[in-house]
Design a protein around this motif. Sequence first.
Motif, short mmCIF file in Angstrom:
data_model
loop_
_atom_site.label_atom_id
_atom_site.label_comp_id
_atom_site.label_asym_id
_atom_site.label_seq_id
_atom_site.Cartn_x
_atom_site.Cartn_y
_atom_site.Cartn_z
N GLN A 68 0.85 -1.17 0.00
CA GLN A 68 0.00 0.00 0.00
C GLN A 68 0.89 1.23 0.00
OE1 GLN A 68 -1.65 0.52 3.81
NE2 GLN A 68 -3.67 1.00 3.02
N ARG A 119 -3.02 -12.90 16.21
CA ARG A 119 -2.65 -13.69 15.05
C ARG A 119 -2.18 -12.79 13.92
NH1 ARG A 119 -7.23 -16.88 13.16
NH2 ARG A 119 -7.93 -16.39 15.28
N GLN A 124 3.83 -4.82 6.53
CA GLN A 124 4.46 -4.06 5.46
C GLN A 124 5.18 -2.85 6.02
OE1 GLN A 124 1.28 -3.04 2.77
NE2 GLN A 124 0.66 -1.32 4.02
N GLN B 68 -1.21 4.74 8.64
CA GLN B 68 -2.21 4.34 7.68
C GLN B 68 -2.60 2.91 7.97
OE1 GLN B 68 -0.35 3.70 3.99
NE2 GLN B 68 -1.95 4.75 2.85
N GLY B 69 -3.88 2.65 8.04
CA GLY B 69 -4.30 1.26 8.14
C GLY B 69 -4.32 0.66 6.75
N ILE B 70 -4.14 -0.66 6.65
CA ILE B 70 -4.17 -1.23 5.31
C ILE B 70 -5.60 -1.30 4.80
CG2 ILE B 70 -2.08 -2.56 5.61
CD1 ILE B 70 -3.98 -4.98 5.83
N ASP B 71 -6.55 -0.86 5.61
CA ASP B 71 -7.93 -0.74 5.14
C ASP B 71 -8.15 0.60 4.43
OD1 ASP B 71 -7.64 0.93 7.25
OD2 ASP B 71 -9.36 0.21 8.38
N GLY B 72 -7.09 1.36 4.27
CA GLY B 72 -7.20 2.60 3.50
C GLY B 72 -7.52 3.83 4.32
N TRP B 74 -6.60 6.48 7.45
CA TRP B 74 -5.53 6.93 8.32
C TRP B 74 -5.96 6.90 9.77
CZ3 TRP B 74 -0.53 8.10 7.16
CH2 TRP B 74 -0.20 8.10 5.81
N PHE B 93 -0.15 -2.25 15.03
CA PHE B 93 -0.89 -3.45 14.67
C PHE B 93 -2.32 -3.09 14.33
CE2 PHE B 93 -3.87 -6.80 15.73
CZ PHE B 93 -3.39 -7.83 14.93
N LEU B 125 5.63 0.99 9.69
CA LEU B 125 5.60 -0.48 9.70
C LEU B 125 4.27 -0.90 10.29
CD1 LEU B 125 6.82 -3.31 9.54
CD2 LEU B 125 8.07 -2.82 11.64
N VAL B 126 3.45 -1.51 9.47
CA VAL B 126 2.12 -1.94 9.91
C VAL B 126 2.03 -3.45 9.89
CG1 VAL B 126 -0.35 -1.81 9.49
CG2 VAL B 126 1.07 0.17 9.05
N ILE B 127 1.71 -4.02 11.04
CA ILE B 127 1.46 -5.46 11.14
C ILE B 127 -0.05 -5.62 11.19
CG2 ILE B 127 1.62 -7.45 12.67
CD1 ILE B 127 4.28 -4.79 12.64
N TYR B 128 -0.57 -6.61 10.49
CA TYR B 128 -2.02 -6.78 10.51
C TYR B 128 -2.38 -8.24 10.71
CZ TYR B 128 -0.86 -7.59 5.58
OH TYR B 128 -0.29 -8.03 4.41
N GLY B 129 -3.60 -8.43 11.19
CA GLY B 129 -4.05 -9.78 11.51
C GLY B 129 -5.31 -9.72 12.35
N ILE B 130 -5.44 -10.65 13.29
CA ILE B 130 -6.64 -10.70 14.14
C ILE B 130 -6.22 -10.43 15.58
CG2 ILE B 130 -8.60 -12.11 14.86
CD1 ILE B 130 -8.61 -11.61 11.90
#
Lengths: 144, 144
Positions: A68, A119, A124, B68-72, B74, B93, B125-130
């Motif tokens: 992104q 989890r 990125q 920025q979240g990877i959901d678009g 900020w 996260f 640096l964005v980590i994503y998950g649950i």
Amino acid sequence: MTAEEILTKAGVRPTHVRDAVLKRLYEAGCPLSHGEIAAHPGMKRYDRVTIYRTLYTLEGAGLVHTVQGIDGAWRFCAHPPDRTGCPGNHPHFLCLKCGKMQCLTGQRLPWVEVPERVRVKGKQLVIYGICTACGTAEERNKNK
Amino acid sequence: MTAEEILTKAGVRPTHVRDAVLKRLYEAGCPLSHGEIAAHPGMKRYDRVTIYRTLYTLEGAGLVHTVQGIDGAWRFCAHPPDRTGCPGNHPHFLCLKCGKMQCLTGQRLPWVEVPERVRVKGKQLVIYGICTACGTAEERNKNK
DNA sequence: AAAAGAATTGCAACTCAGTTGCATAAATTT
DNA sequence: AAATTTATGCAACTGAGTTGCAATTCTTTT
Ligand SMILES: [Mn+2]
Ligand SMILES: [Mn+2]
Ligand SMILES: [Zn+2]
Ligand SMILES: [Zn+2]
């Protein structure tokens, strides 16, 4: 190995768009946004939605990795399979001026500690600023 | 130190919205999207555009850092000044299910090598998950 | 080879985050 | 108080991405 063969091997039907998009990404060698892909002359005959869906198909097939930009647009990147997969787990640089993105291959994403029971699905790392080309162009402008 | 004083000290006029938004961010303790901020009952009386502009003002004053979240969308994050600035150079996260973001403070962003003559303005640096909450909720659902 | 079924594409309409322009309403300065 | 600057509200807009559905194009079956 031709793009068509790569598609087939990856388990997706090698249609016109898919072939064209994958080739375009291979040629670019850097992550491209949907917009940058669709703007290309050879792409004009495909619908924007089809290009989106194609990109997601390629991603699902593991042929493309995505990042992104901090400009809000996703980039799609593919490297020919002889370059051993290039799985996408590297940082990326985004130029705030021209919008071009580059893979910073040769560096791995860092290990990050997350809270208990979280989890992790992915991560990125995006570095942003002014690329070499835009920087020197700026210099030139100042000196005139 | 009250939010009003903090605003004044940072060189921006302590208006109603600014006070309200800053307080909301302090209370939340985690990065919030514009949507999450605007949805709050106490914010209903402010225009969405005003809230956007307020957030950018606070950012400009150095009171807020953004990711920025990877959901678009900020996120905007602020911590009271006694917590020594929390300059925002830490990973974040993002939960893909509930959309909540957390600062992973206590970890620094890694050093990244960039091509020659590239000017770096920032990185994220964005980590994503649950997240934990969503993960356990999922477990419960499976077992019923 | 024709018919049936499945996957792909095109088109229109929509959502959602964020932006821009401009008029109005405070504050500040003079 | 008048002039000037700054902040807010409202409406309209942009740009990325999504959704639903009909029309095509493939593939499989008969
Ligand atoms: Mn890459
Ligand atoms: Mn943070
Ligand atoms: Zn550039
Ligand atoms: Zn969650």
